[in-house]
Design a protein around this motif. Structure first.
Motif, PDB file in Angstrom:
ATOM      1  N   MET A  10       0.829  -1.204   0.000  1.00 43.25           N
ATOM      2  CA  MET A  10       0.000   0.000   0.000  1.00 43.25           C
ATOM      3  C   MET A  10       0.869   1.261   0.000  1.00 43.25           C
ATOM      4  N   VAL A  11       1.963   1.235   0.721  1.00 45.09           N
ATOM      5  CA  VAL A  11       2.889   2.375   0.736  1.00 45.09           C
ATOM      6  C   VAL A  11       3.468   2.577  -0.670  1.00 45.09           C
ATOM      7  N   CYS A  12       3.896   1.491  -1.311  1.00 41.98           N
ATOM      8  CA  CYS A  12       4.457   1.588  -2.674  1.00 41.98           C
ATOM      9  C   CYS A  12       3.406   2.063  -3.667  1.00 41.98           C
ATOM     10  N   LEU A  13       2.199   1.587  -3.523  1.00 43.36           N
ATOM     11  CA  LEU A  13       1.110   2.006  -4.399  1.00 43.36           C
ATOM     12  C   LEU A  13       0.862   3.513  -4.260  1.00 43.36           C
ATOM     13  N   ASN A  14       0.903   4.005  -3.038  1.00 46.85           N
ATOM     14  CA  ASN A  14       0.696   5.431  -2.812  1.00 46.85           C
ATOM     15  C   ASN A  14       1.869   6.268  -3.296  1.00 46.85           C
ATOM     16  N   MET A  15       3.079   5.724  -3.243  1.00 52.04           N
ATOM     17  CA  MET A  15       4.223   6.435  -3.824  1.00 52.04           C
ATOM     18  C   MET A  15       4.022   6.563  -5.336  1.00 52.04           C
ATOM     19  N   ALA A  16       3.591   5.494  -5.971  1.00 48.37           N
ATOM     20  CA  ALA A  16       3.325   5.542  -7.417  1.00 48.37           C
ATOM     21  C   ALA A  16       2.230   6.559  -7.719  1.00 48.37           C
ATOM     22  N   TYR A  17       1.221   6.614  -6.877  1.00 51.48           N
ATOM     23  CA  TYR A  17       0.142   7.596  -7.048  1.00 51.48           C
ATOM     24  C   TYR A  17       0.711   9.017  -7.044  1.00 51.48           C
ATOM     25  N   LEU A  18       1.616   9.287  -6.101  1.00 47.78           N
ATOM     26  CA  LEU A  18       2.242  10.610  -6.049  1.00 47.78           C
ATOM     27  C   LEU A  18       3.095  10.864  -7.291  1.00 47.78           C
ATOM     28  N   GLN A  19       3.765   9.828  -7.777  1.00 45.71           N
ATOM     29  CA  GLN A  19       4.600   9.973  -8.972  1.00 45.71           C
ATOM     30  C   GLN A  19       3.765  10.260 -10.218  1.00 45.71           C
ATOM     31  N   PHE A  20       2.529   9.839 -10.196  1.00 45.40           N
ATOM     32  CA  PHE A  20       1.623  10.134 -11.308  1.00 45.40           C
ATOM     33  C   PHE A  20       0.976  11.507 -11.142  1.00 45.40           C
ATOM     34  N   GLY A  21       1.434  12.267 -10.149  1.00 44.93           N
ATOM     35  CA  GLY A  21       0.909  13.613  -9.949  1.00 44.93           C
ATOM     36  C   GLY A  21      -0.350  13.640  -9.114  1.00 44.93           C
ATOM     37  N   GLY A  22      -0.548  12.623  -8.262  1.00 44.58           N
ATOM     38  CA  GLY A  22      -1.738  12.549  -7.413  1.00 44.58           C
ATOM     39  C   GLY A  22      -1.878  13.748  -6.503  1.00 44.58           C
ATOM     40  N   ASP A  23      -2.890  13.717  -5.699  1.00 41.77           N
ATOM     41  CA  ASP A  23      -3.303  14.890  -4.920  1.00 41.77           C
ATOM     42  C   ASP A  23      -2.498  15.151  -3.656  1.00 41.77           C
ATOM     43  N   GLU A  24      -1.397  14.484  -3.460  1.00 44.57           N
ATOM     44  CA  GLU A  24      -0.524  14.691  -2.310  1.00 44.57           C
ATOM     45  C   GLU A  24      -1.212  14.402  -0.980  1.00 44.57           C
ATOM     46  N   GLY A  25      -2.276  13.614  -0.992  1.00 47.03           N
ATOM     47  CA  GLY A  25      -2.900  13.195   0.246  1.00 47.03           C
ATOM     48  C   GLY A  25      -3.907  14.164   0.824  1.00 47.03           C
ATOM     49  N   ARG A  26      -4.179  15.266   0.144  1.00 44.34           N
ATOM     50  CA  ARG A  26      -5.082  16.253   0.731  1.00 44.34           C
ATOM     51  C   ARG A  26      -6.556  15.933   0.469  1.00 44.34           C
ATOM     52  N   GLN A  27      -6.871  15.565  -0.759  1.00 45.88           N
ATOM     53  CA  GLN A  27      -8.270  15.296  -1.088  1.00 45.88           C
ATOM     54  C   GLN A  27      -8.325  14.166  -2.099  1.00 45.88           C
ATOM     55  N   LEU A  59       7.908  16.644  -5.226  1.00 41.95           N
ATOM     56  CA  LEU A  59       6.688  16.249  -5.939  1.00 41.95           C
ATOM     57  C   LEU A  59       6.468  17.049  -7.219  1.00 41.95           C
ATOM     58  N   LYS A  60       7.139  18.173  -7.329  1.00 42.95           N
ATOM     59  CA  LYS A  60       7.005  19.015  -8.524  1.00 42.95           C
ATOM     60  C   LYS A  60       8.138  18.783  -9.522  1.00 42.95           C
ATOM     61  N   GLN A  61       9.160  18.034  -9.129  1.00 43.84           N
ATOM     62  CA  GLN A  61      10.311  17.812  -9.994  1.00 43.84           C
ATOM     63  C   GLN A  61       9.993  16.786 -11.075  1.00 43.84           C
ATOM     64  N   GLN A  62      10.386  17.093 -12.295  1.00 42.91           N
ATOM     65  CA  GLN A  62      10.133  16.209 -13.428  1.00 42.91           C
ATOM     66  C   GLN A  62      10.782  14.844 -13.232  1.00 42.91           C
ATOM     67  N   GLU A  63      11.969  14.814 -12.627  1.00 43.04           N
ATOM     68  CA  GLU A  63      12.660  13.538 -12.397  1.00 43.04           C
ATOM     69  C   GLU A  63      11.827  12.612 -11.515  1.00 43.04           C
ATOM     70  N   PHE A  64      11.183  13.192 -10.492  1.00 48.13           N
ATOM     71  CA  PHE A  64      10.338  12.397  -9.596  1.00 48.13           C
ATOM     72  C   PHE A  64       9.127  11.876 -10.351  1.00 48.13           C
ATOM     73  N   LEU A  65       8.503  12.727 -11.132  1.00 46.87           N
ATOM     74  CA  LEU A  65       7.298  12.334 -11.848  1.00 46.87           C
ATOM     75  C   LEU A  65       7.581  11.317 -12.948  1.00 46.87           C
ATOM     76  N   ASN A  66       8.823  11.243 -13.419  1.00 45.19           N
ATOM     77  CA  ASN A  66       9.180  10.296 -14.469  1.00 45.19           C
ATOM     78  C   ASN A  66       9.971   9.104 -13.957  1.00 45.19           C
ATOM     79  N   SER A  67      10.027   8.909 -12.659  1.00 40.76           N
ATOM     80  CA  SER A  67      10.903   7.880 -12.109  1.00 40.76           C
ATOM     81  C   SER A  67      10.172   6.646 -11.618  1.00 40.76           C
ATOM     82  N   LEU A  68       9.071   6.310 -12.218  1.00 38.88           N
ATOM     83  CA  LEU A  68       8.345   5.116 -11.754  1.00 38.88           C
ATOM     84  C   LEU A  68       9.286   3.943 -11.738  1.00 38.88           C
TER      85      LEU A  68
END
Length: 149
Positions: free
Chosen positions: A99-116, A139-148
């Motif tokens: 579940m932690v890894c799944l949520n990290m992937a969610y953030l990498q896909f530009g998810g809502d950062e846990g707020r809503q 979370l705003k860095q392109q490297e993070f968003l492309n590092s799945l």
């Protein structure tokens, strides 16, 4: 002739599999290996991989430092939640870590950062923990968003 061709194909395939990966392999430094050991300790077997498997995966990655930073955040988030909820069985450890890894992937896909928009309280909690342990602004860095991974 057919057997000879088959043997050649098998040998060529084996040679390709045994060739080192080009462009993405970089040995970890001794400090990075220590960091991997520390995160493995936090995970307490939840990821099911040996220390050397984890190191090998990191070394083959395009940006081992970034992925190591992400894995450390996952390990800290996992350890916090496992401790808070008394997770002890191997099955529950593995489930929580997934579940932690799944949520990290969610953030990498530009998810809502846990707020809503989170479907469960657990997902919100995990994302908040991950964000807490990730470097500011990542979370705003392109490297993070492309590092799945």
């Amino acid at each position: 002739m057919e057997k000879k061709s088959l043997c050649m194909v098998v040998l060529l395939g084996l040679a390709v599999c045994l060739m080192p990966q080009t462009g993405y392999s970089r040995p970890l430094t001794s400090i990075e290996v220590q960091r991997v050991k520390a995160l493995k300790g936090l995970l307490d077997g939840a990821d099911g991989k040996s220390l050397w498997q984890t190191i090998g995966e990191l070394e083959k990655n395009r940006d081992p430092r970034l992925v190591l930073t992400m894995k450390e955040a996952e390990a800290h988030a996992y350890a916090d939640i496992a401790g808070e909820y008394g997770i002890r069985t191997q099955a529950k450890k593995e489930w929580l870590y997934s579940m932690v890894c799944l949520n990290m992937a969610y953030l990498q896909f530009g998810g809502d950062e846990g707020r809503q928009g989170s479907t469960t309280e657990l997902n919100r909690l995990i994302r908040q923990k991950l964000i807490r342990y990730l470097p500011a602004g990542i979370l705003k860095q392109q490297e993070f968003l492309n590092s799945l991974q």
